[in-house]
Design a protein around this motif. Structure first.
Motif, short mmCIF file in Angstrom:
data_model
loop_
_atom_site.label_atom_id
_atom_site.label_comp_id
_atom_site.label_asym_id
_atom_site.label_seq_id
_atom_site.Cartn_x
_atom_site.Cartn_y
_atom_site.Cartn_z
N VAL A 4 0.86 -1.18 0.00
CA VAL A 4 0.00 0.00 0.00
C VAL A 4 0.90 1.23 0.00
CG1 VAL A 4 -1.77 1.28 1.26
CG2 VAL A 4 -1.79 -1.22 1.26
N ILE A 5 0.72 2.08 -1.04
CA ILE A 5 1.51 3.31 -1.14
C ILE A 5 0.64 4.44 -1.64
CG2 ILE A 5 3.72 2.15 -1.53
CD1 ILE A 5 3.38 2.71 -4.52
N ASP A 6 1.05 5.66 -1.32
CA ASP A 6 0.39 6.84 -1.86
C ASP A 6 1.06 7.17 -3.19
OD1 ASP A 6 -1.41 7.33 0.24
OD2 ASP A 6 0.19 8.27 1.42
N LEU A 7 0.25 7.38 -4.23
CA LEU A 7 0.78 7.70 -5.55
C LEU A 7 0.36 9.09 -5.98
CD1 LEU A 7 -0.04 4.35 -7.38
CD2 LEU A 7 2.18 5.09 -6.55
N ASP A 8 1.21 9.72 -6.74
CA ASP A 8 0.89 11.00 -7.36
C ASP A 8 0.00 10.69 -8.56
OD1 ASP A 8 0.97 13.20 -9.17
OD2 ASP A 8 2.83 13.90 -8.27
N ASP A 9 -1.29 10.98 -8.46
CA ASP A 9 -2.25 10.62 -9.50
C ASP A 9 -1.91 11.25 -10.85
OD1 ASP A 9 -3.78 8.96 -7.90
OD2 ASP A 9 -5.08 10.61 -7.24
N LYS A 24 -3.56 0.96 -13.33
CA LYS A 24 -2.50 1.43 -12.45
C LYS A 24 -1.43 0.34 -12.31
CE LYS A 24 -5.24 4.59 -9.64
NZ LYS A 24 -5.72 4.89 -8.29
#
Length: 72
Positions: A4-9, A24
């Motif tokens: 689980v990671i935060d991505l720059d959309d 994705k």
């Protein structure tokens, strides 16, 4: 493996368009593959550049249909 990671959309969307991927997951895998194989591509380029040959026009020649090459 799931992570689980935060991505720059916005960055992910730009990469998706550039790579021509749909999801994705496909985009991330393609981007990782591109980076992981970079050194192999660079080595192949170095090998090509070490060949004693005039490479001028080689790409343009490949785009000319064989029928037109014969006519010239």
């Amino acid at each position: 493996m799931k992570t689980v990671i935060d991505l720059d959309d916005e960055l992910l969307e730009r990469a998706r368009r550039e790579l021509g991927t749909k999801s994705k997951k496909d985009t991330i895998h393609a981007a990782l593959r591109l980076v992981a194989e970079r050194s192999e591509r660079m080595e192949a380029i170095r090998e090509l550049l070490s060949v004693d040959r005039d490479w001028t026009g080689i790409v343009g020649d490949d785009k000319v249909p064989a029928s037109e090459k014969d006519a010239a």
